[in-house]
Design a protein around this motif. Structure first.
Motif, short mmCIF file in Angstrom:
data_model
loop_
_atom_site.label_atom_id
_atom_site.label_comp_id
_atom_site.label_asym_id
_atom_site.label_seq_id
_atom_site.Cartn_x
_atom_site.Cartn_y
_atom_site.Cartn_z
N SER A 158 -8.29 1.49 2.45
CA SER A 158 -7.17 1.37 3.32
C SER A 158 -4.92 2.44 2.91
O SER A 158 -4.77 2.60 3.37
CB SER A 158 -5.85 0.12 2.81
N VAL A 159 -5.78 3.34 1.63
CA VAL A 159 -4.48 4.06 0.95
C VAL A 159 -5.63 5.34 1.34
O VAL A 159 -6.63 5.88 1.84
CB VAL A 159 -4.18 3.74 -0.14
N LYS A 160 -4.48 6.55 1.19
CA LYS A 160 -5.36 7.97 0.79
C LYS A 160 -5.70 8.02 -0.11
O LYS A 160 -6.08 7.39 -0.94
CB LYS A 160 -3.65 9.10 0.72
N GLY B 138 2.37 4.89 0.20
CA GLY B 138 1.77 5.73 0.79
C GLY B 138 3.44 6.47 1.21
O GLY B 138 3.69 5.67 1.39
N ARG C 62 -8.22 -3.07 2.67
CA ARG C 62 -7.61 -3.06 1.55
C ARG C 62 -8.43 -3.09 -0.26
O ARG C 62 -9.20 -4.94 -0.34
CB ARG C 62 -6.47 -4.32 1.20
N PRO D 190 -4.66 7.12 5.77
CA PRO D 190 -5.81 6.22 5.07
C PRO D 190 -6.80 6.87 5.21
O PRO D 190 -7.53 7.33 5.91
CB PRO D 190 -5.77 4.78 5.84
N ALA E 72 0.61 -0.90 0.39
CA ALA E 72 -0.10 0.47 0.05
C ALA E 72 1.12 0.91 -0.26
O ALA E 72 1.30 1.66 0.74
CB ALA E 72 -0.92 -0.02 1.52
N ASP F 132 -10.30 1.99 -2.08
CA ASP F 132 -9.43 1.93 -2.17
C ASP F 132 -8.99 2.37 -0.40
O ASP F 132 -8.95 3.57 -0.03
CB ASP F 132 -8.08 1.79 -1.76
#
Length: 554
Positions: free
Chosen positions: A475-477, A229, A464, A525, A227, A473
């Motif tokens: 779980s990410v920015k 970032g 995820r 996230p 992931a 998603d």
């Protein structure tokens, strides 16, 4: 001035906590694990012998056909990889040694897929030109089949096995050792990432047969990017459970600096990375020796176990077993496999908050079916939980706003006499029943929840590639930075409801706080920013109502 000092300290404290959060964000590692003793205090001679054999087996580097399709040469029939497909796993087994040399997770995509892109399974274990990550197992000791100089070549009925509509699948590899028939059986169950390994020893010789089951995870130190970032650095390395501690983890640097060894009945040893893991879980009834070490001449690490020897009498059959897990870090599933294996889902030092938070989030998701909506509902429930202390804080800040004209008058009158100014302020606070410290209560109460939820979302593989609105998603920015900007706006609105600090420098600092946090949250996230936006919105509503009530009082 006493209150200026107090307010400055509070603001400074908030900034320090934020800075520490950034440090933790970069490290994602609670502590440096202390080294276990290099030699166990009490180990039987038979276990020591098995351990020595285990080290030889794990170091043995047989030439295996690469599993990468781009570099796979034509191989002879005995070395053809055995392909196994279930509903969850795509596995390649090398008949030489019977090692698992590739594992694909069919229910997890290699990357986020949009549009007409074809989904490829996430590859957890593999051996390619640049990387090595395989699971090895063998028999070592007096009559063992595996040593540093040789590995057995197994024979199977087929080179391809498919579970199809069946609930279970057995893959048998056979090897004849004189008058001893050895069957290495891999058993798979529908919906599971756990593989049962059995060595079935049929001793038809005239002498007792004796060996130990050994297993190892062989891996180079490459760091997979799961992931991407800024600043994100999830833990990568080995973990195990010992007789002294439920959960110990070791980075590759730790292992390179010093090998680790311990002995325990049952137990497990694991390789951990972001969202996914693999682990050997040997027989719980046997004493097992665990070793973590680095090869001397290359970038190769071995996470191994060696069980105590098993003796098979002439004319008898015995089964030696272990389990191998390769899949997501799913708390509910790992809890069922072995004690403390669920601790590999590392929630940080605030695990006592993070674990219930995720349990609640998972329960809500089961009801609504969307992780974004589940986060919103969880935020509302957290807000209800903190409703009363927040109300106390907002009343205090509303009263501070109301008495600000009187505070300004005191400043105009006693501005040059700081001691007298402080005394008059204390009298004013007492008369008006104002507690300026209570205004910081919401931030102080929410910060542990915020940090715990951050780790919970970071460690939860369930988020995820989970979508919500324009987010693909959680779980990410946020790729468009919409949520961080909305968060900054809500923070600015909430700040406008707070009393203005009397010190111009403090007031200017507070004005820049929304900008600072907006920039910080751009790389958090998206699921966490959803929580903060909803929390700020609910706080604004509550604070606005309370402020109007206080201002309308005579």
């Amino acid at each position: 001035m006493k209150m200026d000092w107090l307010r400055t300290s509070i603001i400074g404290g908030i900034l320090v906590v934020t800075f520490l959060l950034i440090i933790r964000w970069n490290e994602f590692q609670e502590r440096k694990i202390s080294a276990l003793n290099l030699q166990p205090t009490s180990v039987s001679e038979s276990v020591n012998a098995a351990e020595a054999q285990a080290e030889q087996v794990s170091e043995f580097d047989i030439q295996m056909p690469p599993t990468s399709t781009t570099a796979a040469p034509k191989v002879s029939a005995p070395e053809q990889l055995i392909q196994v497909n279930t509903d969850t796993l795509q596995i390649a087994i090398n008949p030489v040694g019977g090692d698992i040399v590739k594992v694909g997770l069919l229910k997890f995509n290699d990357k986020l897929v949009t549009g007409d892109e074809k989904a490829e399974p996430f590859i957890l274990l593999d051996q390619t030109v640049g990387t090595t990550y395989i699971a090895r197992s063998g028999l070592a000791g007096t009559n063992g089949t595996d040593s540093k100089s040789s590995r057995p070549t197994f024979v199977s009925a087929s080179s391809r096995y498919n579970m199809g509509d069946n609930e279970t699948l057995n893959v048998d590899l056979n090897y004849q050792q004189g008058d001893v028939n050895i069957t290495k059986r891999f058993s798979f169950v529908r919906g599971s990432y756990l593989v049962d390994l059995q060595y079935i020893i049929n001793n038809q010789s005239a002498a007792p047969w004796q060996a130990s089951l050994v297993g190892s995870i062989k891996r180079s130190s490459y760091n997979p990017v799961i992931a991407p970032g800024v600043g994100m650095s999830p833990f990568l390395g080995a973990a195990t459970t010992t007789s002294e501690t439920n959960y110990d983890k070791y980075s590759f640097d730790d292992i390179a600096e010093q090998p680790f060894k311990h002995t325990k009945q049952g137990g497990w040893i694991a390789m951990i990375q972001h969202y996914f893991m693999s682990a050997w879980i040997p027989d719980t009834t046997k004493q097992n020796t665990y070793t973590l070490r680095k090869a001397k001449n290359n970038d190769m690490y071995f996470f191994s176990f060696a069980s105590e020897p098993t003796v098979v009498a002439p004319g008898q059959s015995e089964t030696i077993s272990a389990q191998f897990y390769a899949g997501p870090k799913d708390v509910s599933e790992l809890e069922k496999i072995a004690p403390h294996l669920d601790l590999t889902v590392d929630y940080g030092f605030l695990w006592m908050i993070a674990k219930p938070l995720f349990a609640a989030l998972d329960f809500i998701h089961g009801l609504v079916g969307n992780w974004g909506i589940a986060i919103i509902i969880l935020t509302f429930l957290i807000k209800v939980l903190f409703f009363y202390p927040s109300a106390i804080s907002y009343r205090s800040m509303a009263k501070m706003r109301k008495v600000q004209p009187k505070m300004q008058a005191l400043k105009d009158t006693y501005g040059d006499d700081r001691q007298r100014m402080s005394q008059e302020l204390m009298k004013l606070y007492k008369t008006e029943k104002v507690n300026p410290v209570a205004g910081c209560l919401p931030m102080l109460l929410q910060m542990p929840v915020f940090i715990a939820l951050y780790w919970a979302l970071m460690e939860s593989v369930e988020l995820r590639h989970a979508s919500f609105l324009w987010l693909h998603d959680l779980s990410v920015k946020d790729p468009y930075f919409i949520l961080p900007l909305v968060m900054g706006l809500t923070m600015w609105i909430q700040q406008s409801l707070n009393p203005t600090p009397p010190d111009p420098m403090q007031a200017k600092l507070m004005q820049w706080m929304p900008v600072f946090f907006t920039g910080l949250f751009m790389f958090f996230p998206a699921g966490l920013v959803v929580y903060w936006v909803v929390n700020n919105t609910l706080s604004i509503i509550q604070q606005y109502v309370i402020t109007k009530q206080i201002e309308n009082q005579k």
